[in-house]
Design an enzyme around this catalytic site. Structure first.
Site, PDB file in Angstrom:
ATOM      1  N   LYS A  27      -7.383 -12.403   0.909  1.00  0.00           N
ATOM      2  CA  LYS A  27      -6.458 -11.670   0.049  1.00  0.00           C
ATOM      3  C   LYS A  27      -5.116 -12.402  -0.004  1.00  0.00           C
ATOM      4  O   LYS A  27      -4.532 -12.698   1.030  1.00  0.00           O
ATOM      5  CB  LYS A  27      -6.283 -10.242   0.559  1.00  0.00           C
ATOM      6  CG  LYS A  27      -7.590  -9.439   0.525  1.00  0.00           C
ATOM      7  CD  LYS A  27      -7.458  -8.074   1.159  1.00  0.00           C
ATOM      8  CE  LYS A  27      -7.232  -8.177   2.653  1.00  0.00           C
ATOM      9  NZ  LYS A  27      -7.274  -6.854   3.316  1.00  0.00           N
ATOM     10  N   THR A  46       2.961   0.285   0.086  1.00  0.00           N
ATOM     11  CA  THR A  46       1.709  -0.469   0.204  1.00  0.00           C
ATOM     12  C   THR A  46       0.983  -0.167   1.513  1.00  0.00           C
ATOM     13  O   THR A  46       0.099  -0.918   1.916  1.00  0.00           O
ATOM     14  CB  THR A  46       1.986  -1.980   0.112  1.00  0.00           C
ATOM     15  OG1 THR A  46       2.953  -2.341   1.117  1.00  0.00           O
ATOM     16  CG2 THR A  46       2.520  -2.356  -1.260  1.00  0.00           C
ATOM     17  N   GLY A  61      -1.633   0.943   3.933  1.00  0.00           N
ATOM     18  CA  GLY A  61      -3.058   1.220   3.837  1.00  0.00           C
ATOM     19  C   GLY A  61      -3.800   0.464   2.759  1.00  0.00           C
ATOM     20  O   GLY A  61      -4.961   0.777   2.467  1.00  0.00           O
ATOM     21  N   THR A  62      -3.175  -0.556   2.175  1.00  0.00           N
ATOM     22  CA  THR A  62      -3.847  -1.277   1.085  1.00  0.00           C
ATOM     23  C   THR A  62      -5.123  -1.971   1.559  1.00  0.00           C
ATOM     24  O   THR A  62      -6.153  -1.922   0.878  1.00  0.00           O
ATOM     25  CB  THR A  62      -2.910  -2.321   0.447  1.00  0.00           C
ATOM     26  OG1 THR A  62      -2.359  -3.152   1.478  1.00  0.00           O
ATOM     27  CG2 THR A  62      -1.779  -1.663  -0.304  1.00  0.00           C
ATOM     28  N   GLY A  63      -5.071  -2.609   2.716  1.00  0.00           N
ATOM     29  CA  GLY A  63      -6.252  -3.315   3.217  1.00  0.00           C
ATOM     30  C   GLY A  63      -7.393  -2.361   3.532  1.00  0.00           C
ATOM     31  O   GLY A  63      -8.558  -2.645   3.225  1.00  0.00           O
ATOM     32  N   CYS A  64      -7.058  -1.229   4.155  1.00  0.00           N
ATOM     33  CA  CYS A  64      -8.079  -0.223   4.463  1.00  0.00           C
ATOM     34  C   CYS A  64      -8.727   0.279   3.179  1.00  0.00           C
ATOM     35  O   CYS A  64      -9.959   0.372   3.072  1.00  0.00           O
ATOM     36  CB  CYS A  64      -7.446   0.961   5.198  1.00  0.00           C
ATOM     37  SG  CYS A  64      -6.521   0.539   6.685  1.00  0.00           S
TER      38      CYS A  64
END
Length: 268
Positions: free
Chosen positions: A175, A209, A211-214
């Site tokens: 990412k 932003t 929690g974007t990866g989760c």
């Protein structure tokens, strides 16, 4: 009504924006039934992580046994796993379910800067869990930790993905949100057949932003559970997280969460 069942193995976020809570919200929005194994409870809000309390290992194992003995899990994902003993336990259990799609989000640092994985856990993540992944989804700092190389360009992203694939992960998504490009966010996917694809969306200037990866990895897991290809699952995940970031809900006083229902509304 969908009967597709998915599993998240991660930490609990009392602020509701990341971890188990973000995963379950995403599963619900993507029309799959979510189950969970909680590895740790965090005292957390948009201002930061104020405490991490590990669930005893026998409790983690009992949760996994309960889920796998009763539910028909079509895909699963991992998030915050705390330390090497937890990673080793989870990797050992998941290796017996190799027929199930696994998305590994190697969560290491929270948005506020708190370290969510102890340093000695890195080797276990790299050598034991990541090789089990159908899709590995590190951001640039996480990919640097996992590969030991600096990532300063898109060519470096490609090199890092190749290294991680060589270590066993079938499909690697790097990412690119941490790159300096001010106009767009570009993610790089290297698939197991050596096909590669870039996913590009406009960059959004926002502090919301958390929690974007989760959320991104949970959406990928949900789509894999529904039978989508890795390429299409990542495509939907990218669109989902873009909508979630671009339509913030403005709660809390720090790094606010993404909007988990934004993608549904944008489709109406």
């Amino acid at each position: 009504m969908s009967k597709i069942q998915v599993l998240t193995i991660a930490g609990s976020d009392s602020g509701g924006g990341a971890g188990i809570q973000a995963d379950i919200k995403t599963f619900q929005e993507r029309d799959v039934f979510g189950t969970s194994v909680i590895t740790a409870v965090t005292a957390q809000n948009t201002l930061g992580v104020h405490g991490i309390y590990k669930v005893p290992l026998n409790g983690v194992r009992a949760q996994m046994d309960a889920v796998f003995s009763d539910f028909d899990i079509a895909a699963m994902k991992t998030g915050m796993l705390v330390d090497e003993t937890y990673i080793s336990l989870i990797a050992e259990e998941l290796s017996t379910h190799s027929e199930i799609h696994l998305v590994v989000d190697p969560v290491m640092v929270a948005k506020g800067g708190a370290h969510l994985m102890e340093t000695q856990a890195l080797k276990a993540m790299r050598d034991e869990l990541a090789p089990l992944a159908t899709v590995l989804t590190p951001n640039i700092p996480e990919a640097e930790e996992l590969t030991g190389m600096q990532i300063k360009s898109e060519e470096d992203m490609k090199k890092a993905a190749a290294i991680l694939q060589e270590k066993g992960s079938r499909n690697v998504l790097i990412k690119g949100g941490h790159m300096a490009d001010k106009d767009c966010a570009r993610d790089y996917l290297l698939m197991e057949n050596q096909t590669e694809r870039w996913y590009e969306t406009p960059r959004i200037e926002t502090k919301n932003t958390h929690g974007t990866g989760c959320t991104f990895s949970a959406c990928i897991a949900a789509e894999l559970a529904k039978g989508k290809s890795v390429e299409k699952a990542v495509e939907t995940g990218k669109a989902y997280i873009q909508a979630a970031i671009s339509q913030p809900i403005h709660v809390g006083n720090g790094h606010g969460p993404t909007n988990h229902w934004a993608y549904r509304e944008s489709k109406q």
